[in-house]
Design an enzyme around this catalytic site. Structure first.
Site, short mmCIF file in Angstrom:
data_model
loop_
_atom_site.label_atom_id
_atom_site.label_comp_id
_atom_site.label_asym_id
_atom_site.label_seq_id
_atom_site.Cartn_x
_atom_site.Cartn_y
_atom_site.Cartn_z
N ASP A 171 -9.64 -5.54 -4.35
CA ASP A 171 -9.11 -4.50 -3.46
C ASP A 171 -10.11 -3.35 -3.41
O ASP A 171 -10.36 -2.69 -4.42
CB ASP A 171 -7.76 -4.02 -4.00
CG ASP A 171 -7.00 -3.14 -3.03
OD1 ASP A 171 -7.64 -2.37 -2.29
OD2 ASP A 171 -5.76 -3.22 -3.02
N HIS A 195 -7.48 -5.85 -0.02
CA HIS A 195 -6.31 -4.98 0.13
C HIS A 195 -5.38 -5.49 1.23
O HIS A 195 -4.17 -5.57 1.03
CB HIS A 195 -6.76 -3.55 0.44
CG HIS A 195 -5.64 -2.57 0.49
ND1 HIS A 195 -4.91 -2.21 -0.62
CD2 HIS A 195 -5.11 -1.85 1.53
CE1 HIS A 195 -4.00 -1.32 -0.29
NE2 HIS A 195 -4.08 -1.09 1.02
N SER A 231 0.83 -1.20 0.00
CA SER A 231 0.00 0.00 0.00
C SER A 231 0.87 1.26 0.00
O SER A 231 1.64 1.49 -0.92
CB SER A 231 -0.95 -0.04 1.19
OG SER A 231 -1.98 0.90 1.05
#
Length: 273
Positions: A224, A253, A95
């Protein structure tokens, strides 16, 4: 407890386990190096030197008022690398951490970085603009900022649901995992949490991706709900010179469960390749 002190006096906490080729893991928002606990042990068990740091303002690192931006995050990572005198590094970023390792590799990694692996990473750029019409509207990120200020404790509890896909049919997300997401989130100071939203959403990594001259594995769950795959992994792979793209069917995610098991094996295989 190991720390490195950066140029502006910030103390960056890190974990350093095992021996062998160094693998540095960079966490997502609003987490800490604790998010990589399983991977730290897995890598050390497999003969690697596994290192994970807490971004400034996160986890056990100190939280200055300034410096909660992507350039400074990359500089902090460089301070850690120089402090440990690391070479032949494999960078792994999730991320926000994916953006951090890409920027570090592009700006500081020459002669030190061997490979890059990202998962659900924010590059090339998240926010919608004239040059990025498919991006996420700024109002969505304004909403995150407002939630952090209004009641971040409740916000982190609620955010964990889409983060790990707990709202999908058949999901097996434990309460413990949600509680740990909340715990890590509450260990981020509010200024760092607030500022990091701009850092991960508005930083443009296009030129960083183009500059990479080492192999990069770009991984992302195709379900995600936090970082839209069509505006992230599927765009990033078109910008790099030596990239591999893998989309994980039904994966969220957050790195957990079956997705984590498959991803971890891919990390090990990519390092060995």
């Amino acid at each position: 407890m190991p720390y490195v002190t950066t140029a502006d006096g910030t103390q960056i906490h890190y974990t350093d386990w095992g021996t062998g080729q160094p693998v540095i893991l960079s966490h997502g928002w609003p987490l800490s190096s604790d998010a990589w606990a399983v991977e730290l042990k897995l890598l050390a068990d497999n003969g690697y030197r596994a290192i994970a740091h807490d971004r400034r303002g996160h986890g056990k690192s100190s939280g200055p008022w300034e410096g909660n931006d992507m350039d400074t995050y990359a500089a902090d990572l460089n301070a850690l690398v120089e402090h440990l005198d690391l070479h032949d590094i494999v960078l792994v970023g999730h991320s926000t951490g994916g953006g951090e390792v890409v920027r570090y590799a592009a700006q500081y990694g020459a002669g030190r970085v061997a490979k890059v692996f990202t998962a659900g990473a924010v590059p090339p750029i998240m926010v919608k603009s004239e040059s990025n019409p498919d991006g996420t509207p700024i109002e969505a990120f304004d909403g995150l900022r407002a939630s952090v200020l209004a009641d971040r404790s409740q916000f982190y509890e609620e955010l964990a649901t889409p983060f790990y896909g707990a709202n999908r049919d058949g999901a097996t997300v434990s309460q413990g995992l949600i509680d740990d997401f909340w715990r890590q989130g509450m260990n981020v100071n509010i200024k760092a949490a607030y500022d990091c939203i701009k850092a991960f959403s508005e930083s443009d990594f296009t030129e960083d991706l183009k500059a990479l001259d080492v192999p990069i594995f770009i991984a992302q769950g195709d379900d995600d709900q936090i970082v839209p795959v069509a505006d992230a992994a599927e765009k990033s792979i078109k910008l790099v010179k030596n990239g591999t793209l893998k989309l994980y069917k039904g994966a969220p995610h957050g790195i957990a469960g079956a997705y984590q098991q498959e991803l971890d094996q891919d990390i090990l295989a990519f390092i060995k390749s």
